[in-house]
Write an enzyme that holds these catalytic residues in place. Structure first.
Site, mmCIF file in Angstrom:
data_model
loop_
_atom_site.group_PDB
_atom_site.id
_atom_site.type_symbol
_atom_site.label_atom_id
_atom_site.label_comp_id
_atom_site.label_asym_id
_atom_site.label_seq_id
_atom_site.Cartn_x
_atom_site.Cartn_y
_atom_site.Cartn_z
ATOM 1 N N LYS A 16 9.439 0.340 -10.792
ATOM 2 C CA LYS A 16 7.995 0.330 -11.029
ATOM 3 C C LYS A 16 7.174 0.497 -9.755
ATOM 4 O O LYS A 16 6.059 1.006 -9.814
ATOM 5 C CB LYS A 16 7.566 -0.920 -11.800
ATOM 6 C CG LYS A 16 7.642 -2.215 -11.065
ATOM 7 C CD LYS A 16 7.180 -3.352 -11.966
ATOM 8 C CE LYS A 16 7.250 -4.672 -11.233
ATOM 9 N NZ LYS A 16 8.624 -4.979 -10.753
ATOM 10 N N LYS A 33 -0.938 -5.315 -5.066
ATOM 11 C CA LYS A 33 0.170 -6.174 -5.488
ATOM 12 C C LYS A 33 -0.305 -7.614 -5.332
ATOM 13 O O LYS A 33 -0.445 -8.109 -4.204
ATOM 14 C CB LYS A 33 1.388 -5.919 -4.596
ATOM 15 C CG LYS A 33 2.595 -6.785 -4.901
ATOM 16 C CD LYS A 33 3.430 -6.183 -5.998
ATOM 17 C CE LYS A 33 4.736 -6.960 -6.171
ATOM 18 N NZ LYS A 33 5.619 -6.327 -7.163
#
Length: 209
Positions: A16, A33
């Site tokens: 991913k 993130k």
């Protein structure tokens, strides 16, 4: 793609982060993130910067950087850190934002908060990244169900790996979900090769929520 979206996986190590780099690069977007668990090797943000070509200004720092490469809830405990969900708010910007979770949708952030619960708070559309290898049907359908149970819009599934026509088609049919495309394993993984592979195997219009 119109606005922000979330990229989650059916498991850890499914590809991913590489997919997120390709997606963010294709849309000339921002990437975030929220929690990085594991700092000894290249972080996900660093990998995305290298593979997407995005400038540092479009990759905001993680809210938490944890040393141990394991589930964030446990990595935080090992580090003696208490994760405050109030700090996990997507950064604002003028561009589309690709947000990458850690592991799969039901990975715990704390002892009482899963990533899927955080995604539901954000109320953003989700792309699921799934491997094509054995076990992907079960993992993918469980991920779809977990996200939809929380009222999330699943844009579709992006596969990573060697072609597996029956598994990919079965997931799309049983999960009633869009099959976005498949990113093959690249012999030489660099920015240009990834961009070419993404352009060859995905359609930009399919990522509209």
């Amino acid at each position: 793609m119109n606005g922000s979206l979330i990229v989650t996986g059916t498991d850890t190590g499914v590809g991913k982060t590489v997919f997120s780099a390709a997606l963010a690069g294709a849309f000339d977007a921002m990437y975030w993130k929220p929690i990085q668990a594991g700092l000894e090797e290249e972080t996900d943000s660093a990998l995305v910067a290298r593979l997407s070509g995005l400038p540092a200004s479009r990759i905001p720092p993680e809210a938490y950087r944890l040393n141990t490469p394991c589930s964030p809830h446990r990595a935080a405990e090992i580090d003696g850190i208490v994760i405050d969900p109030a700090r996990l708010n997507p950064p604002l910007g003028e561009r589309n934002l690709v947000i990458e979770g850690a592991g799969g949708a039901l990975v715990p952030i704390t002892r009482d908060l899963l990533f899927a619960d955080l995604f539901a708070r954000w109320a953003l559309p989700v792309v699921i990244v799934a491997r094509t290898a054995l076990g992907t049907i079960n993992h993918s359908l469980l991920s779809i169900e977990a996200l939809r149970t929380r009222g999330l819009d699943v844009i579709g599934v992006a596969f990573v790996g060697a072609a597996n026509e029956d598994s990919e088609a079965t997931i799309a049919e049983l999960g009633k979900v869009r099959r976005l495309g498949r990113l093959p394993i690249l012999d030489n993984l660099d920015r240009d090769a990834l961009a070419r592979a993404f352009a060859a195997h995905f359609r930009i219009a399919d990522f509209a929520a």
